[in-house]
Design a protein around this motif. Structure first.
Motif, short mmCIF file in Angstrom:
data_model
loop_
_atom_site.label_atom_id
_atom_site.label_comp_id
_atom_site.label_asym_id
_atom_site.label_seq_id
_atom_site.Cartn_x
_atom_site.Cartn_y
_atom_site.Cartn_z
N PHE A 243 0.83 -1.20 0.00
CA PHE A 243 0.00 0.00 0.00
C PHE A 243 0.87 1.25 0.00
CE2 PHE A 243 -2.60 3.18 2.38
CZ PHE A 243 -3.58 3.35 1.42
N MET A 244 1.93 1.28 0.82
CA MET A 244 2.80 2.45 0.87
C MET A 244 3.54 2.66 -0.44
SD MET A 244 2.20 3.94 3.68
CE MET A 244 3.49 5.17 3.49
N THR A 245 3.97 1.56 -1.08
CA THR A 245 4.63 1.69 -2.39
C THR A 245 3.66 2.28 -3.40
OG1 THR A 245 6.08 -0.19 -1.93
CG2 THR A 245 5.80 0.44 -4.24
N HIS A 246 2.40 1.87 -3.30
CA HIS A 246 1.35 2.42 -4.18
C HIS A 246 1.23 3.93 -3.98
CE1 HIS A 246 -2.63 2.85 -6.02
NE2 HIS A 246 -3.03 3.42 -4.91
N LEU A 247 1.25 4.38 -2.73
CA LEU A 247 1.14 5.81 -2.44
C LEU A 247 2.38 6.56 -2.92
CD1 LEU A 247 -0.37 5.79 1.17
CD2 LEU A 247 -1.57 6.14 -1.00
N TRP A 248 3.56 5.96 -2.72
CA TRP A 248 4.78 6.62 -3.15
C TRP A 248 4.84 6.74 -4.68
CZ3 TRP A 248 6.82 9.76 -0.19
CH2 TRP A 248 7.02 9.51 1.17
N GLN A 249 4.19 5.81 -5.37
CA GLN A 249 4.13 5.92 -6.82
C GLN A 249 3.34 7.17 -7.22
OE1 GLN A 249 2.74 2.39 -8.79
NE2 GLN A 249 2.64 3.35 -10.80
N GLY A 250 2.25 7.42 -6.50
CA GLY A 250 1.49 8.63 -6.76
C GLY A 250 2.28 9.89 -6.43
N GLU A 251 3.02 9.86 -5.31
CA GLU A 251 3.83 11.01 -4.93
C GLU A 251 4.95 11.25 -5.95
OE1 GLU A 251 3.34 13.12 -2.30
OE2 GLU A 251 1.47 12.03 -2.00
N ASP A 340 10.21 12.64 5.63
CA ASP A 340 10.39 11.56 6.59
C ASP A 340 9.27 10.54 6.35
OD1 ASP A 340 10.79 9.87 8.69
OD2 ASP A 340 10.23 11.30 10.25
N THR A 341 9.64 9.35 5.91
CA THR A 341 8.63 8.38 5.50
C THR A 341 8.14 7.48 6.62
OG1 THR A 341 10.37 6.79 4.91
CG2 THR A 341 9.64 8.30 3.19
N SER A 342 8.85 7.43 7.73
CA SER A 342 8.54 6.44 8.76
C SER A 342 7.15 6.62 9.36
CB SER A 342 9.60 6.50 9.87
OG SER A 342 9.64 7.79 10.45
N LYS A 343 6.73 7.86 9.61
CA LYS A 343 5.47 8.10 10.31
C LYS A 343 4.26 7.63 9.51
CE LYS A 343 5.39 12.89 8.67
NZ LYS A 343 5.35 14.32 9.08
N TYR A 344 4.36 7.68 8.17
CA TYR A 344 3.22 7.30 7.36
C TYR A 344 2.95 5.80 7.46
CZ TYR A 344 4.11 11.92 5.40
OH TYR A 344 4.32 13.26 5.26
N GLY A 345 4.00 5.02 7.34
CA GLY A 345 3.86 3.57 7.48
C GLY A 345 3.40 3.18 8.87
N GLU A 346 3.88 3.90 9.87
CA GLU A 346 3.48 3.61 11.25
C GLU A 346 1.99 3.85 11.46
OE1 GLU A 346 6.02 6.08 13.56
OE2 GLU A 346 7.83 4.90 13.17
N ARG A 347 1.46 4.88 10.83
CA ARG A 347 0.03 5.17 10.98
C ARG A 347 -0.83 4.08 10.34
NH1 ARG A 347 0.24 11.60 9.37
NH2 ARG A 347 1.43 12.30 11.19
N ILE A 348 -0.41 3.60 9.18
CA ILE A 348 -1.15 2.52 8.53
C ILE A 348 -1.06 1.25 9.37
CG2 ILE A 348 -1.30 1.08 6.47
CD1 ILE A 348 -2.22 3.97 6.09
N ALA A 349 0.11 0.98 9.91
CA ALA A 349 0.29 -0.22 10.76
C ALA A 349 -0.57 -0.12 12.01
CB ALA A 349 1.75 -0.38 11.13
N ALA A 350 -0.60 1.05 12.64
CA ALA A 350 -1.41 1.24 13.85
C ALA A 350 -2.90 1.10 13.54
CB ALA A 350 -1.11 2.61 14.45
N MET A 351 -3.32 1.64 12.40
CA MET A 351 -4.73 1.54 12.01
C MET A 351 -5.11 0.08 11.76
SD MET A 351 -6.51 2.79 8.58
CE MET A 351 -5.69 1.34 7.95
N ARG A 352 -4.22 -0.66 11.10
CA ARG A 352 -4.48 -2.08 10.84
C ARG A 352 -4.60 -2.85 12.16
NH1 ARG A 352 -1.27 -6.72 10.31
NH2 ARG A 352 -2.19 -8.31 8.94
N GLN A 353 -3.72 -2.55 13.10
CA GLN A 353 -3.77 -3.24 14.39
C GLN A 353 -5.05 -2.92 15.13
OE1 GLN A 353 -1.66 -5.56 15.32
NE2 GLN A 353 -2.81 -5.91 17.21
#
Length: 366
Positions: A243-251, A340-353
């Motif tokens: 999912f994050m790779t998909h978003l980075w493709q858009g960015e 800084d890319t770390s926070k975006y992935g962390e938010r998706i991971a937290a939402m999934r959890q």
């Protein structure tokens, strides 16, 4: 003195020859990599404009036009929305820590005032979440929806349903479910980081409210238990890396458009916008420097690889980047545009959890 003058002249000539050699080397640009070529193309739209909530989402704040028509017009013309609708920013918001449910119920009077002041926003919000599909259309780095009125509508709508569920109104539970379903669809239909993070924030707060209702009023959640679980399923199974790779493709697509529009005249653009790092340097000097040391294709390849790294940014040491003999200007631009890319992935991971934990709680609800 003559010897010193000849020595200085020789050193200057050596420096100029070296600069010329490096400039010539930098004009042998590399080819665009196949993946870069693919990422330079916008993702095809799979949802018809008439059924795509994104156009209503984009035109949500239009004052004079139907939101869906305004959104489609503004996206096609690649421009920011004009003539925004009037709405009140003054609304209570759940605290970052503690119970959102308790806070909302305790501030009923304040919410009622804000709800009364935003009747048109709430009417539009109900029309928005009635759409079954959402697919973001990205066109320009400067062309984004107005999120403030949508966030206001979402917050007030969630509060309305909270009051309704607290009063044991069955319709309120179904409305809350539609709210959750829409933002789940919006998350999966996002193609930019900003859109995805807006959706993730709405989902986080909604799941918190549902979780607290299960604890305090479980019988009111029973009628929509099956539907809630189905709505959460796409969140529990989301592949974070994919999912994050998909978003980075858009960015990448958005940033690449800016770089491509600059071409070898990147120095002029740097003197006019946010990419300008030192206004003490004349624009002509920047243009000359970029003409000598900028490789458009290599820059796009490097930018794509940095986005594809998905949380593992390339090295951006300022001195090494500036003094790198090959494509130093392009490297600088990639570093400048690398968040800084770390926070975006962390938010998706937290939402999934959170979705997984909420699903487990629903399974135990009888």
């Amino acid at each position: 003195m003559r010897w010193l003058a000849w020595t200085l002249a020789a050193l200057l000539a050596l420096v100029l020859v070296l600069v010329l050699i490096l400039g010539i080397l930098n004009h042998f640009d590399e080819n665009l990599e196949p993946t870069t070529q693919a990422w330079l193309k916008p993702e095809p739209q799979t949802v018809s404009p008439q059924g795509n909530a994104y156009f209503y989402f984009y035109g949500f704040g239009s004052r004079d036009l139907d939101p869906a028509a305004a959104g489609k017009l503004w996206v096609e013309q690649n421009q920011a929305p004009q003539k925004p609708i009037a709405f009140s920013y003054d609304r209570p918001k759940c605290p970052k820590t503690g119970s959102c449910l308790d806070y909302t119920l305790a501030h009923r009077a304040e919410f009622d005032v804000s709800i009364a002041a935003n009747t048109e926003i709430l009417k539009r919000y109900q029309a928005l979440i009635a759409y079954p599909r959402y697919e973001e259309v990205i066109t320009s780095i400067n062309n984004i929806p107005q999120y403030a009125p949508i966030s206001t509508g979402a917050g007030l709508y969630l509060a309305q349903q909270t009051f309704g569920i607290a009063a044991h109104q069955r319709d309120a539970g179904n409305n809350l479910l539609h709210h959750l379903q829409f933002w789940t669809e919006a998350l999966h239909g996002s193609r930019s980081l900003l859109s995805a993070m807006i959706a993730a924030a709405q989902l986080k707060q909604t799941m918190q409210v549902v979780n607290e209702f299960i604890e305090k009023q479980p019988t009111d959640m029973l009628p929509i238990k099956v539907e809630l679980r189905a709505a959460l399923q796409p969140l529990t199974t989301i592949d974070q890396q994919k999912f994050m790779t998909h978003l980075w493709q858009g960015e990448f697509y958005l940033t690449a458009q800016v770089l491509q529009s600059m071409g070898h005249n990147i120095g002029d653009a740097m003197g006019d916008g946010p990419l300008d790092q030192d206004r003490s340097i004349p624009d002509k000097t920047k243009s000359a420097f970029s003409w000598l040391f900028y490789q458009p294709n290599a820059t796009l390849n490097l930018l794509r690889r940095s986005r594809e790294a998905n949380g593992t940014p390339i090295s951006c040491d300022p001195v090494r980047t500036m003094l790198h003999p090959i494509n130093p200007v392009g490297r600088i631009l990639v570093c400048i545009s690398q968040p800084d890319t770390s926070k975006y992935g962390e938010r998706i991971a937290a939402m999934r959890q959170s979705a997984i934990q909420l699903t487990d709680k629903l399974d135990k609800l009888h």
